[in-house]
Design a protein around this motif. Sequence first.
Motif, PDB file in Angstrom:
ATOM      1  N   SER A  17     -38.862  26.739 -66.595  1.00 25.82           N
ATOM      2  CA  SER A  17     -38.023  27.855 -66.144  1.00 25.82           C
ATOM      3  C   SER A  17     -37.631  27.655 -64.692  1.00 25.82           C
ATOM      4  N   LEU A  18     -36.516  28.267 -64.364  1.00 29.57           N
ATOM      5  CA  LEU A  18     -36.015  28.178 -62.999  1.00 29.57           C
ATOM      6  C   LEU A  18     -35.181  29.424 -62.728  1.00 29.57           C
ATOM      7  N   GLY A  19     -35.151  29.854 -61.474  1.00 33.63           N
ATOM      8  CA  GLY A  19     -34.349  31.007 -61.108  1.00 33.63           C
ATOM      9  C   GLY A  19     -33.344  30.676 -60.028  1.00 33.63           C
ATOM     10  N   LEU A  20     -32.169  31.239 -60.136  1.00 33.80           N
ATOM     11  CA  LEU A  20     -31.126  31.074 -59.128  1.00 33.80           C
ATOM     12  C   LEU A  20     -30.763  32.439 -58.564  1.00 33.80           C
ATOM     13  N   SER A  21     -30.400  32.454 -57.302  1.00 32.32           N
ATOM     14  CA  SER A  21     -29.927  33.678 -56.654  1.00 32.32           C
ATOM     15  C   SER A  21     -28.593  33.410 -55.988  1.00 32.32           C
ATOM     16  N   CYS A  22     -27.791  34.448 -55.910  1.00 30.54           N
ATOM     17  CA  CYS A  22     -26.475  34.331 -55.284  1.00 30.54           C
ATOM     18  C   CYS A  22     -26.197  35.602 -54.505  1.00 30.54           C
ATOM     19  N   VAL A  23     -25.863  35.428 -53.241  1.00 27.15           N
ATOM     20  CA  VAL A  23     -25.532  36.565 -52.385  1.00 27.15           C
ATOM     21  C   VAL A  23     -24.092  36.419 -51.911  1.00 27.15           C
ATOM     22  N   ALA A  24     -23.317  37.469 -52.096  1.00 27.87           N
ATOM     23  CA  ALA A  24     -21.947  37.504 -51.579  1.00 27.87           C
ATOM     24  C   ALA A  24     -21.913  38.446 -50.388  1.00 27.87           C
ATOM     25  N   THR A  33     -16.339  41.094 -61.045  1.00 24.57           N
ATOM     26  CA  THR A  33     -17.386  40.340 -61.725  1.00 24.57           C
ATOM     27  C   THR A  33     -18.121  39.444 -60.745  1.00 24.57           C
ATOM     28  N   MET A  34     -19.357  39.172 -61.056  1.00 24.95           N
ATOM     29  CA  MET A  34     -20.124  38.126 -60.383  1.00 24.95           C
ATOM     30  C   MET A  34     -20.777  37.300 -61.473  1.00 24.95           C
ATOM     31  N   GLY A  35     -20.826  36.024 -61.279  1.00 27.74           N
ATOM     32  CA  GLY A  35     -21.400  35.219 -62.344  1.00 27.74           C
ATOM     33  C   GLY A  35     -21.675  33.789 -61.942  1.00 27.74           C
ATOM     34  N   TRP A  36     -22.152  33.049 -62.920  1.00 27.61           N
ATOM     35  CA  TRP A  36     -22.533  31.663 -62.727  1.00 27.61           C
ATOM     36  C   TRP A  36     -21.723  30.769 -63.665  1.00 27.61           C
ATOM     37  N   TYR A  37     -21.282  29.674 -63.124  1.00 29.62           N
ATOM     38  CA  TYR A  37     -20.625  28.630 -63.887  1.00 29.62           C
ATOM     39  C   TYR A  37     -21.369  27.332 -63.620  1.00 29.62           C
ATOM     40  N   ARG A  38     -21.177  26.358 -64.489  1.00 31.65           N
ATOM     41  CA  ARG A  38     -21.800  25.065 -64.261  1.00 31.65           C
ATOM     42  C   ARG A  38     -20.860  23.947 -64.669  1.00 31.65           C
ATOM     43  N   ARG A  39     -21.106  22.801 -64.032  1.00 27.88           N
ATOM     44  CA  ARG A  39     -20.343  21.608 -64.377  1.00 27.88           C
ATOM     45  C   ARG A  39     -21.306  20.440 -64.455  1.00 27.88           C
ATOM     46  N   ALA A  40     -21.374  19.877 -65.644  1.00 25.46           N
ATOM     47  CA  ALA A  40     -22.199  18.690 -65.863  1.00 25.46           C
ATOM     48  C   ALA A  40     -21.339  17.448 -65.643  1.00 25.46           C
ATOM     49  N   PRO A  41     -21.951  16.334 -65.322  1.00 25.50           N
ATOM     50  CA  PRO A  41     -21.183  15.101 -65.095  1.00 25.50           C
ATOM     51  C   PRO A  41     -20.291  14.769 -66.281  1.00 25.50           C
ATOM     52  N   ASN A  76     -24.960  43.055 -53.275  1.00 25.37           N
ATOM     53  CA  ASN A  76     -23.979  42.090 -53.801  1.00 25.37           C
ATOM     54  C   ASN A  76     -24.669  40.785 -54.187  1.00 25.37           C
ATOM     55  N   THR A  77     -25.732  40.923 -54.949  1.00 22.32           N
ATOM     56  CA  THR A  77     -26.563  39.782 -55.315  1.00 22.32           C
ATOM     57  C   THR A  77     -26.698  39.703 -56.824  1.00 22.32           C
ATOM     58  N   VAL A  78     -26.620  38.505 -57.344  1.00 19.66           N
ATOM     59  CA  VAL A  78     -26.905  38.286 -58.760  1.00 19.66           C
ATOM     60  C   VAL A  78     -27.985  37.229 -58.894  1.00 19.66           C
ATOM     61  N   PHE A  79     -28.740  37.349 -59.960  1.00 17.08           N
ATOM     62  CA  PHE A  79     -29.831  36.433 -60.235  1.00 17.08           C
ATOM     63  C   PHE A  79     -29.610  35.827 -61.622  1.00 17.08           C
ATOM     64  N   LEU A  80     -30.048  34.609 -61.767  1.00 18.48           N
ATOM     65  CA  LEU A  80     -29.990  33.951 -63.068  1.00 18.48           C
ATOM     66  C   LEU A  80     -31.374  33.395 -63.369  1.00 18.48           C
ATOM     67  N   GLN A  81     -32.004  33.949 -64.380  1.00 14.91           N
ATOM     68  CA  GLN A  81     -33.296  33.448 -64.828  1.00 14.91           C
ATOM     69  C   GLN A  81     -33.051  32.517 -65.996  1.00 14.91           C
ATOM     70  N   MET A  82     -33.492  31.289 -65.855  1.00 11.73           N
ATOM     71  CA  MET A  82     -33.258  30.270 -66.880  1.00 11.73           C
ATOM     72  C   MET A  82     -34.593  29.863 -67.481  1.00 11.73           C
ATOM     73  N   ASN A  83     -34.738  30.088 -68.769  1.00  8.60           N
ATOM     74  CA  ASN A  83     -35.953  29.740 -69.492  1.00  8.60           C
ATOM     75  C   ASN A  83     -35.648  28.701 -70.566  1.00  8.60           C
ATOM     76  N   SER A  84     -36.695  28.073 -71.048  1.00  7.27           N
ATOM     77  CA  SER A  84     -36.568  27.076 -72.113  1.00  7.27           C
ATOM     78  C   SER A  84     -35.474  26.059 -71.779  1.00  7.27           C
ATOM     79  N   LEU A  85     -35.539  25.534 -70.587  1.00  2.00           N
ATOM     80  CA  LEU A  85     -34.494  24.624 -70.124  1.00  2.00           C
ATOM     81  C   LEU A  85     -34.491  23.322 -70.916  1.00  2.00           C
TER      82      LEU A  85
END
Length: 118
Positions: A17-24, A33-41, A76-85
């Motif tokens: 598991s890992l957690g991400l935080s974002c402050v605007a 909206t506030m959110g998370w995007y990702r880009r893999a190679p 103005n903060t969002v968190f992303l909890q990532m489990n079972s990575l």
Amino acid sequence: QVEVVESGGGLVQVGGSLGLSCVASGRIFRWLTMGWYRRAPGKQRELVAEINSGGDLKYGDSVKGRFTISRDNAKNTVFLQMNSLEPEDTAVYSCNIRTLSPIAGHYWGQGTQVTVSS
């Protein structure tokens, strides 16, 4: 001017598991909206998770049931909890905010690397 800063990320083993935080910060009166995007190679950027000002949630199909997005409106903060990575979650994760006032716009953070090792 709006600044978006992410924290968290790093290296984790499969199933971890890992957690991400974002402050605007800056001149943000209203946001949509506030959110998370990702880009893999070698892949296009994709939505991970998003929350709107009303509290509605949206998740990418590949993370449903494993990732959870939450917010702290007052900060103005969002968190992303990532489990079972999984190795497929390896990517640069970027935070985005869509503001409504005083200026309507899209703002991005610099991104943070998440690496899942098998």
